[in-house]
Scaffold this active site. Sequence first.
Site, PDB file in Angstrom:
ATOM      1  N   GLU A 239      -2.139   1.472  -5.535  1.00 21.40           N
ATOM      2  CA  GLU A 239      -3.551   0.308  -5.569  1.00 21.40           C
ATOM      3  C   GLU A 239      -4.457   0.789  -6.505  1.00 21.40           C
ATOM      4  O   GLU A 239      -4.954   1.969  -6.364  1.00 21.40           O
ATOM      5  CB  GLU A 239      -3.962   0.000  -4.210  1.00 21.40           C
ATOM      6  CG  GLU A 239      -5.334  -0.894  -4.339  1.00 21.40           C
ATOM      7  CD  GLU A 239      -4.949  -2.182  -5.018  1.00 21.40           C
ATOM      8  OE1 GLU A 239      -5.817  -2.528  -5.336  1.00 21.40           O
ATOM      9  OE2 GLU A 239      -4.000  -2.845  -4.517  1.00 21.40           O
ATOM     10  N   THR A 283      -3.528  -7.687  -8.484  1.00 17.69           N
ATOM     11  CA  THR A 283      -2.220  -7.104  -7.870  1.00 17.69           C
ATOM     12  C   THR A 283      -1.192  -8.257  -8.161  1.00 17.69           C
ATOM     13  O   THR A 283      -0.130  -7.750  -8.112  1.00 17.69           O
ATOM     14  CB  THR A 283      -2.695  -6.742  -6.468  1.00 17.69           C
ATOM     15  OG1 THR A 283      -3.730  -5.778  -6.416  1.00 17.69           O
ATOM     16  CG2 THR A 283      -1.335  -6.127  -5.627  1.00 17.69           C
ATOM     17  N   HIS A 399      -8.760   0.704  -2.853  1.00 17.34           N
ATOM     18  CA  HIS A 399      -9.089  -0.468  -3.355  1.00 17.34           C
ATOM     19  C   HIS A 399     -10.512  -0.479  -3.647  1.00 17.34           C
ATOM     20  O   HIS A 399     -11.399  -0.056  -2.649  1.00 17.34           O
ATOM     21  CB  HIS A 399      -8.747  -1.696  -2.511  1.00 17.34           C
ATOM     22  CG  HIS A 399      -8.657  -3.040  -3.193  1.00 17.34           C
ATOM     23  ND1 HIS A 399      -9.974  -3.526  -3.291  1.00 17.34           N
ATOM     24  CD2 HIS A 399      -7.506  -3.828  -3.404  1.00 17.34           C
ATOM     25  CE1 HIS A 399      -9.572  -4.868  -3.703  1.00 17.34           C
ATOM     26  NE2 HIS A 399      -8.181  -4.774  -3.907  1.00 17.34           N
ATOM     27  N   ASP A 458      -0.794  -0.576 -10.249  1.00 19.81           N
ATOM     28  CA  ASP A 458      -0.925  -1.955 -10.513  1.00 19.81           C
ATOM     29  C   ASP A 458      -1.934  -2.586 -11.246  1.00 19.81           C
ATOM     30  O   ASP A 458      -1.610  -3.390 -12.221  1.00 19.81           O
ATOM     31  CB  ASP A 458      -1.026  -2.849  -9.114  1.00 19.81           C
ATOM     32  CG  ASP A 458      -2.276  -2.559  -8.615  1.00 19.81           C
ATOM     33  OD1 ASP A 458      -3.091  -1.471  -8.754  1.00 19.81           O
ATOM     34  OD2 ASP A 458      -2.569  -3.510  -7.573  1.00 19.81           O
ATOM     35  N   HIS A 459      -3.344  -1.780 -11.366  1.00 14.55           N
ATOM     36  CA  HIS A 459      -4.146  -2.288 -12.355  1.00 14.55           C
ATOM     37  C   HIS A 459      -5.359  -1.375 -12.287  1.00 14.55           C
ATOM     38  O   HIS A 459      -5.141  -0.290 -11.718  1.00 14.55           O
ATOM     39  CB  HIS A 459      -4.577  -3.718 -11.996  1.00 14.55           C
ATOM     40  CG  HIS A 459      -5.188  -3.930 -10.627  1.00 14.55           C
ATOM     41  ND1 HIS A 459      -6.513  -3.455 -10.187  1.00 14.55           N
ATOM     42  CD2 HIS A 459      -4.683  -4.611  -9.516  1.00 14.55           C
ATOM     43  CE1 HIS A 459      -6.535  -3.797  -8.932  1.00 14.55           C
ATOM     44  NE2 HIS A 459      -5.625  -4.369  -8.386  1.00 14.55           N
TER      45      HIS A 459
END
Length: 663
Positions: A239, A283, A399, A458-459
């Site tokens: 994440e 996500t 996150h 993911d990003h």
Amino acid sequence: MVCFWIKTYWAYQTKFNLGVTGGVQEAILILNPLPMGLLLFGIALYFRGKKSYWIMMIIDLVASLWLFANMLYYREFSDFLSLGIIKSSGSVSNNLGLSIMEIIQPSDFLVFLDVIVIAALLIFKVLKIDKRKTNFKIAGIVTLLAVVLFAVDFSASEKNRSQLLTRTFDNNYIVKYLGINFYAGYNAYQTYKESSTRANASSNDLKSVLAYLKKNRATSNVSYFGKAKGKNVFIFHLESFQQFLINYKVDGKEVTPNINKFYSDSNTLSFDNFFNQVGQGKTSDAETMLENSLFGLPSGSVMTQYGTSNTFQALPAILDQRGYTTAAFHGDVGSFWNRDNTYKSWGYKYFFDDDYYKQKTDYSVGYGLKDKIFLKQAANYIQQLPQPFYAKLITVTNHYPYELDKQNQSIPKTTTGDKTVDGYVQTAHYLDQAFGEFISYLKKTGLYNNSMIVVYGDHYGISNNHKKAIAQLLGKKSVTSYDLAMFQKVPFMIHMNGLKGGINHTYGGEIDVMPTLEDLLGINSSNMIQLGNDLLSKDRNQTVAFRDGDFVSPTYTKVGSKVYDSSGNLIKTLTSEQKEQVDTMQSHTDKVLSLSDKIITGDLLRFYTPSGFKKVNKSQYSYKYSDGIKNLKEDQKKKTSLIEENGGKSTADLFKTDAPELK
């Protein structure tokens, strides 16, 4: 209005799990039934006599039925009804219709109490009909008040949760902030917009897609094709994890020592020019690209807007039809990003959401279970999956806003002075520790030697809004648009014993993952509609499209109107040759994005079923805990699970974690 207000707020607090935190969200929750209630009931004030009363009673009854239906549906699926679900009888009747009497609780009927009482008072003339002439001034004031209150509600909601309607990643948020009746109208608008686009689409729209693929599909690399055939596949989702964290140190201490070791392993293919290509869906966009080789949308999320209704030919479904057990693991509610519906469309047999894990107050942070606790509990289900399997594990601790309780902090923060940024290395370090514990478990059980382990970020974790902090992290005085484009790199690693590893410098992105994995697994995808290309192909186009229309490549990077060369130097005036090359790359970027949007908004895959692929039947999947456990027991009869290989004994004790919450 008062009765409607009270019962709606009561339902919010007792029948739904909206995740209200803090005084602001509580105040918004109290306010949100008012605007739509005044607007709806206020319609009756424009009419006279009995008609006015009939209109109010009908509105109240319909609103009560809507609330009641959502209470039942939410109890079963932890999500709210949508028109797409209502129209799809398979989705709605999946378990719900058969067990309706078991779902209902006596207190549910309290939502009809005001309807019954007020109707009785009218019937027995305790409340007398007001037959005076309609006062349009008062009616108008009530309507205006409704609009003003909604503006206040929406403004406060946007301030607390930005991009609430453009990034609709969970229906819970719409209901929590704007109300269950606004959600009904908003969902109806979304459904209309989607269905009108879908209705106008036809198989002819696929011609341009197929023509593009025929011309631009890269050939497989024969040196790697089929090397992972028959192996288990792990997709490990890091994440918000960015490439710069690899080998990054704080006060001389590695932030991610376990991931660093994995990244440089001789049996790991690591890509150092791999970019996240997400848009507002973040996500969910990464997952969409990873398993469908289609981009996210210009606004919103494919998973929330189209995940329930569209036809997909996703990697889980492809592998399921080749004998793989497919499973996704996530320590948050199944409705987040509409996963509980989208995963059915993608062909996942199992989805182990938060209902499958033991929960305690200190087990979770922000968006679900802390990674160490999540992975340890997930291992219990992994060991029961028949092999070969395809398992995706989504971590959440790293996150935004990157906060971690003191007992889990084991590395100092960075000192940029940016509160949002400085905690990032602490949560990343925690994620790395959890990853190390998981890899250790795989090695102890033998899964490490019999699996292809895919690890990806993911990003971005730190947005471009933190330029000063980014410059300090990168050891620069300032950052250019080129630096920020390069900052969008995320890790992508493929590990398997016997795989010829090393650092691969090809430029690529998340859109390319699916065809890459298919080639390694020996799956010929030449007849599939996928917009990415195998990262290992020798003739692939290395122009990486960003969702906003910018692009990066080994030769040129375009950000807005600025073009940079491979060294990051701004090219103020392009030569005719340079302009031609840049225009070609821009054309490729625009084309691939527009084709993806066309495929998704028109649901074009319903017109095309490749040979060897069967259309996914969503009604055969249920992610309810009782059904999941029942299916696992049935699958144990196949005798290929890890637990069966271990003589029927659990391997749970082999998973070692230092999570302080479990001591």
